[in-house]
Write an enzyme that holds these catalytic residues in place. Structure first.
Site, mmCIF file in Angstrom:
data_model
loop_
_atom_site.group_PDB
_atom_site.id
_atom_site.type_symbol
_atom_site.label_atom_id
_atom_site.label_comp_id
_atom_site.label_asym_id
_atom_site.label_seq_id
_atom_site.Cartn_x
_atom_site.Cartn_y
_atom_site.Cartn_z
ATOM 1 N N LYS A 32 0.836 -1.202 0.000
ATOM 2 C CA LYS A 32 0.000 0.000 0.000
ATOM 3 C C LYS A 32 0.875 1.258 0.000
ATOM 4 O O LYS A 32 2.085 1.192 0.287
ATOM 5 C CB LYS A 32 -0.923 -0.037 1.216
ATOM 6 N N PHE A 82 -15.543 4.091 7.826
ATOM 7 C CA PHE A 82 -14.207 4.513 7.379
ATOM 8 C C PHE A 82 -13.997 4.296 5.873
ATOM 9 O O PHE A 82 -12.877 4.424 5.381
ATOM 10 C CB PHE A 82 -13.123 3.770 8.178
ATOM 11 N N ARG A 113 -1.129 -14.648 4.913
ATOM 12 C CA ARG A 113 -1.874 -13.857 5.899
ATOM 13 C C ARG A 113 -1.144 -13.860 7.244
ATOM 14 O O ARG A 113 -1.131 -12.863 7.955
ATOM 15 C CB ARG A 113 -3.281 -14.430 6.149
ATOM 16 N N THR A 144 -5.420 -7.493 10.895
ATOM 17 C CA THR A 144 -5.853 -6.237 10.250
ATOM 18 C C THR A 144 -5.471 -5.009 11.064
ATOM 19 O O THR A 144 -4.937 -4.037 10.523
ATOM 20 C CB THR A 144 -7.389 -6.284 10.056
ATOM 21 N N ARG A 186 2.439 -6.187 9.398
ATOM 22 C CA ARG A 186 1.557 -5.132 9.908
ATOM 23 C C ARG A 186 1.916 -4.745 11.345
ATOM 24 O O ARG A 186 1.833 -3.581 11.724
ATOM 25 C CB ARG A 186 0.105 -5.597 9.801
ATOM 26 N N HIS A 210 -1.898 -5.228 1.623
ATOM 27 C CA HIS A 210 -3.162 -5.941 1.456
ATOM 28 C C HIS A 210 -2.826 -7.386 1.161
ATOM 29 O O HIS A 210 -1.859 -7.662 0.449
ATOM 30 C CB HIS A 210 -3.973 -5.365 0.288
HETATM 31 P P1 IDP Z 1 -7.780 -7.189 5.814
HETATM 32 O O1 IDP Z 1 -7.015 -6.135 5.012
HETATM 33 O O2 IDP Z 1 -6.974 -7.686 6.981
HETATM 34 O O3 IDP Z 1 -8.330 -8.287 4.962
HETATM 35 P P2 IDP Z 1 -10.429 -6.008 5.869
HETATM 36 O O4 IDP Z 1 -11.482 -6.233 6.905
HETATM 37 O O5 IDP Z 1 -10.629 -6.647 4.534
HETATM 38 O O6 IDP Z 1 -9.016 -6.430 6.490
HETATM 39 O O7 IDP Z 1 -10.280 -4.424 5.700
HETATM 40 C C1 IDP Z 1 -9.603 -3.856 4.600
HETATM 41 C C2 IDP Z 1 -8.756 -2.697 5.094
HETATM 42 O O8 IDP Z 1 -9.583 -1.691 5.686
HETATM 43 C C3 IDP Z 1 -7.764 -3.052 6.212
HETATM 44 O O9 IDP Z 1 -6.577 -3.625 5.725
HETATM 45 C C4 IDP Z 1 -7.536 -1.713 6.866
HETATM 46 O O10 IDP Z 1 -6.616 -0.893 6.124
HETATM 47 C C5 IDP Z 1 -8.929 -1.090 6.790
HETATM 48 N N1 IDP Z 1 -9.734 -1.354 7.992
HETATM 49 C C6 IDP Z 1 -10.380 -2.512 8.294
HETATM 50 N N2 IDP Z 1 -11.067 -2.423 9.447
HETATM 51 C C7 IDP Z 1 -10.856 -1.170 9.894
HETATM 52 C C8 IDP Z 1 -11.316 -0.457 11.060
HETATM 53 O O11 IDP Z 1 -12.059 -0.970 11.913
HETATM 54 N N3 IDP Z 1 -10.891 0.834 11.191
HETATM 55 C C9 IDP Z 1 -10.074 1.438 10.273
HETATM 56 N N4 IDP Z 1 -9.631 0.822 9.175
HETATM 57 C C10 IDP Z 1 -10.003 -0.485 8.972
HETATM 58 MG MG MG Z 2 -9.766 -8.227 3.490
#
Ligand code: IDP
Ligand code: MG
Length: 175
Positions: free
Chosen positions: A11, A59, A94, A100, A111, A128
């Site tokens: 990213k 968000f 992962r 996350t 991360r 990602h």
């Molecule tokens: P992942 O990237 O671990 O698969 P996802 O739930 O798919 O997680 O969310 C995509 C992206 O959105 C995350 O990588 C993060 O950058 C952002 N994100 C997810 N949940 C939150 C949150 O609760 N607050 C702020 N940003 C979030």
């Molecule tokens: Mg995801």
């Protein structure tokens, strides 16, 4: 173990922090192969589509801006996109990427080591990583054309296009 493929993005925060080398080194611990790679300026359409499952989240707008690197601007407003392939690739990658929320992620994961939560509350988590096979297929097809992948994993077909506009090198122009 099944052979899987997944989309990895470095990213814009990872690019800005000059973490590309560190991230690729960490990911290489999983012994997966890279079958596609490119640098992408992310359009708003691609950003929204990539995160369409999160469109109802509070968000979402900040997330779309984040993946486009809007807060960083030129020359950090881009991502590096990769397709990795290998046995059990999704869960293994992962694990290396980490949870996350960067504050909850294992500190030796990507991360956990490099992510942060911004004052606006966005998880800037540097990479990602697709989280399941159906998601990775959708994402790989969204980010890559078949001819950008050296080892095809999904069926393709040939189509004939009329009047398709394309930009090509112009060696006649004197510079
Ligand atoms: P992942 O990237 O671990 O698969 P996802 O739930 O798919 O997680 O969310 C995509 C992206 O959105 C995350 O990588 C993060 O950058 C952002 N994100 C997810 N949940 C939150 C949150 O609760 N607050 C702020 N940003 C979030
Ligand atoms: Mg995801």
């Amino acid at each position: 173990m099944p052979v899987e493929q997944l989309l990895i993005l470095i990213k814009p925060d990872g690019i800005k922090k000059s973490l590309t080398g560190n991230i690729l080194t960490k990911l290489s611990e999983a012994r997966m192969v890279i079958v596609a790679a490119k640098v992408v300026k992310v359009s708003e359409e691609l950003a929204r589509n990539h995160y369409c499952q999160l469109s109802s989240k509070p968000f979402f707008k900040e997330l779309v801006d984040y993946i486009q690197g809007k807060i960083y601007g030129e020359p950090w407003d881009r991502v590096l996109a990769f397709v990795y392939q290998g046995e059990d690739a999704i869960s293994r990658m992962r694990k290396i990427a980490g949870a996350t929320n960067p504050e909850e992620a294992d500190p030796v994961s990507i991360r956990g080591a490099y992510g942060r939560i911004t004052t606006k509350g966005v998880y800037e988590n540097v990479v990602h990583c697709s989280s399941e096979a159906s998601e990775s297929e959708r994402e790989i097809k969204l980010w890559f054309k078949p001819d950008e992948i050296v080892k095809l994993m999904y069926p393709t077909k040939k189509i004939f296009l009329e009047k398709e506009e394309r930009v090509v090198w112009d060696d006649r122009v004197v510079r």
